[in-house]
Design a protein around this motif. Structure first.
Motif, PDB file in Angstrom:
ATOM      1  N   ALA A  53       0.843  -1.201   0.000  1.00  0.00           N
ATOM      2  CA  ALA A  53       0.000   0.000   0.000  1.00  0.00           C
ATOM      3  C   ALA A  53       0.871   1.240   0.000  1.00  0.00           C
ATOM      4  O   ALA A  53       1.959   1.249   0.599  1.00  0.00           O
ATOM      5  CB  ALA A  53      -0.909  -0.007   1.232  1.00  0.00           C
TER       6      ALA A  53
ATOM      7  N   SER B 212      -6.634   1.486   0.714  1.00  0.00           N
ATOM      8  CA  SER B 212      -7.239   2.438  -0.226  1.00  0.00           C
ATOM      9  C   SER B 212      -7.233   3.857   0.361  1.00  0.00           C
ATOM     10  O   SER B 212      -7.711   4.794  -0.275  1.00  0.00           O
ATOM     11  CB  SER B 212      -8.674   2.023  -0.545  1.00  0.00           C
ATOM     12  OG  SER B 212      -9.504   2.289   0.577  1.00  0.00           O
TER      13      SER B 212
ATOM     14  N   LYS C 234      -8.858   4.688   3.087  1.00  0.00           N
ATOM     15  CA  LYS C 234     -10.101   4.907   3.832  1.00  0.00           C
ATOM     16  C   LYS C 234      -9.840   4.780   5.337  1.00  0.00           C
ATOM     17  O   LYS C 234      -9.150   3.857   5.779  1.00  0.00           O
ATOM     18  CB  LYS C 234     -11.101   3.833   3.388  1.00  0.00           C
ATOM     19  CG  LYS C 234     -12.509   4.045   3.855  1.00  0.00           C
ATOM     20  CD  LYS C 234     -13.395   2.987   3.188  1.00  0.00           C
ATOM     21  CE  LYS C 234     -14.716   2.811   3.884  1.00  0.00           C
ATOM     22  NZ  LYS C 234     -15.307   4.004   4.440  1.00  0.00           N
TER      23      LYS C 234
ATOM     24  N   ASP D  74     -10.445  10.418   5.051  1.00  0.00           N
ATOM     25  CA  ASP D  74      -9.650   9.514   4.215  1.00  0.00           C
ATOM     26  C   ASP D  74      -8.375  10.212   3.741  1.00  0.00           C
ATOM     27  O   ASP D  74      -8.320  11.433   3.664  1.00  0.00           O
ATOM     28  CB  ASP D  74     -10.479   9.066   2.998  1.00  0.00           C
ATOM     29  CG  ASP D  74     -11.691   8.237   3.429  1.00  0.00           C
ATOM     30  OD1 ASP D  74     -11.745   7.841   4.611  1.00  0.00           O
ATOM     31  OD2 ASP D  74     -12.578   8.008   2.593  1.00  0.00           O
TER      32      ASP D  74
ATOM     33  N   SER E 179      -4.513   7.789  -1.759  1.00  0.00           N
ATOM     34  CA  SER E 179      -3.740   6.550  -1.952  1.00  0.00           C
ATOM     35  C   SER E 179      -3.348   6.430  -3.419  1.00  0.00           C
ATOM     36  O   SER E 179      -3.951   7.084  -4.285  1.00  0.00           O
ATOM     37  CB  SER E 179      -4.590   5.340  -1.556  1.00  0.00           C
ATOM     38  OG  SER E 179      -5.645   5.180  -2.474  1.00  0.00           O
TER      39      SER E 179
ATOM     40  N   PRO F  94      -2.269   3.351  -6.468  1.00  0.00           N
ATOM     41  CA  PRO F  94      -2.173   1.908  -6.730  1.00  0.00           C
ATOM     42  C   PRO F  94      -0.756   1.411  -6.419  1.00  0.00           C
ATOM     43  O   PRO F  94       0.228   2.090  -6.747  1.00  0.00           O
ATOM     44  CB  PRO F  94      -2.469   1.800  -8.229  1.00  0.00           C
ATOM     45  CG  PRO F  94      -3.313   3.008  -8.527  1.00  0.00           C
ATOM     46  CD  PRO F  94      -2.775   4.096  -7.633  1.00  0.00           C
TER      47      PRO F  94
END
Ligand code: FES
Ligand SMILES: [Fe+2]
Length: 345
Positions: free
Chosen positions: A45, A80, A82, A98, A101, A103
């Motif tokens: 992540a 993500s 969140k 949030d 982010s 990928p």
């Protein structure tokens, strides 16, 4: 913002797998502060390294299950971005909590991130590096060097095979730049500089792994670039006339990621198909390689950058052109074209 924007719809390396194995990593990437981490189930992540509560770096927190926990007051965020846990009050997750982010994907010993349109982040676009995941055949070592220079100066250095004869006494391998021909090839968006040295004395790194009684071999050094700044290097030597795969193979990767305009990250790996169980060989190879980058390449590249001040595109200064610059100039052109079409779109 750089004079020339970064290519955004592309994979870049953000960290070594060995770094995220120890916990969250904070890194400046393409001008942004990011935290890279691996969840307990192994998912990579990449988030903005700034908690929306009091703006503490999330990298000072720790991984909890499938999320990262802020080290200041315990908000948790999933891959993500969140916010999935608020340990305070009625535990309601606040609005606007949030974080951004990108990928991310972990493969070949690296954590990759995609700074462009998330819908276009296809893991199949990561270049194929099979030697970095074939432990029966290859041992692989990894390293990292911080470089105070524009990332394209490092790409120039790697695509210019001639500098080895001058800057790296240990790796001189051909009796001078004129002793062997260097050829260049462009296929699609890939630029390759090839230097084939048939029937030469065993030299350079190959000496450490050459066990045959032969005193001469066929050597090769082929550097390939893929946009934006991902390079793989086919370095090897084999008995004269024998197929390359029968000899010593030391395929390498050199992944350059901009941190900001005048600063970049240099991630590298060196694989070998000899003495693959030897920790001593790995350590020696690591020390030699890291030393060459830290003591020879990087000081020269940083000195170049200091000499041109804050210029990020040295071609704008009208440099003298030599034959070995050809592949790097082609790579710069291809990258410019890709950036132009991306910006236009
Ligand atoms: S700063 Fe992150 S939870 Fe308070
Ligand atoms: Fe070098």
């Amino acid at each position: 913002m750089t004079e020339i924007p970064y290519l955004r719809n592309a994979w870049y390396v953000g960290a070594l797998s060995s770094e995220v194995a120890k916990g969250p990593v904070s890194r400046q990437l393409l001008g942004q502060s990011m935290v890279l981490f691996r969840t307990e189930s192994g998912k990579a992540a990449v988030l903005a390294d700034r908690c929306p509560h009091r703006f503490a770096p999330l990298s000072l927190g720790c991984v909890k299950g499938e999320s990262i926990e802020c080290g200041y007051h315990g908000l948790r965020f999933d891959p993500s971005g969140k916010c999935v846990l608020n340990p305070h009050g009625d535990h309601a997750v606040p609005r606007r909590s949030d974080v951004v982010s990108w990928p991310a994907h972990e493969r070949y010993g690296y954590v990759w991130f995609w700074p462009g349109d998330p819908k276009r982040a296809d893991e199949k676009l990561i270049p194929s590096l099979p030697f970095n995941e074939d432990p029966k055949t290859f041992a692989v070592i990894y390293g990292y060097v911080d470089v105070a220079a524009h990332y394209e100066l490092v790409v120039d250095n790697l695509l210019d095979l001639s500098h080895v004869e001058y800057l790296h006494p240990l790796f001189r391998q051909s009796g001078g730049v004129a002793a062997h021909k260097t050829s260049y090839a462009v296929e699609g968006h890939t630029v390759t500089a090839k230097r084939l040295k048939p029937n030469v004395e065993i030299q350079g790194l190959m000496r450490f792994f050459w066990t045959s009684p032969s005193k001469r071999f066929d050597a090769r050094a082929n550097m390939s670039w893929n946009p934006p700044s991902l390079m793989s290097f086919d370095l090897g030597g084999t008995e004269c006339g024998a197929p390359p795969e029968e000899g010593v193979c030391m395929p390498q990767t050199h992944m350059i990621t901009p941190a900001s305009d005048l600063h970049c990250h240099y991630f590298w790996s060196v694989a070998r198909n000899r003495e693959i169980d030897s920790e001593e060989a790995s350590k020696k190879l690591y020390d030699i390689t890291q030393n060459v980058f830290e003591k020879e390449d990087v000081p020269m590249i940083e000195a170049q950058q200091r000499n041109v001040g804050e210029v990020t595109d040295i071609l704008s200064l009208g440099p003298v052109a030599l034959d070995p610059d050809t592949p790097a100039v082609r790579a710069r052109q291809i990258l410019r074209d890709l950036i132009r079409s991306e910006t236009a779109a």
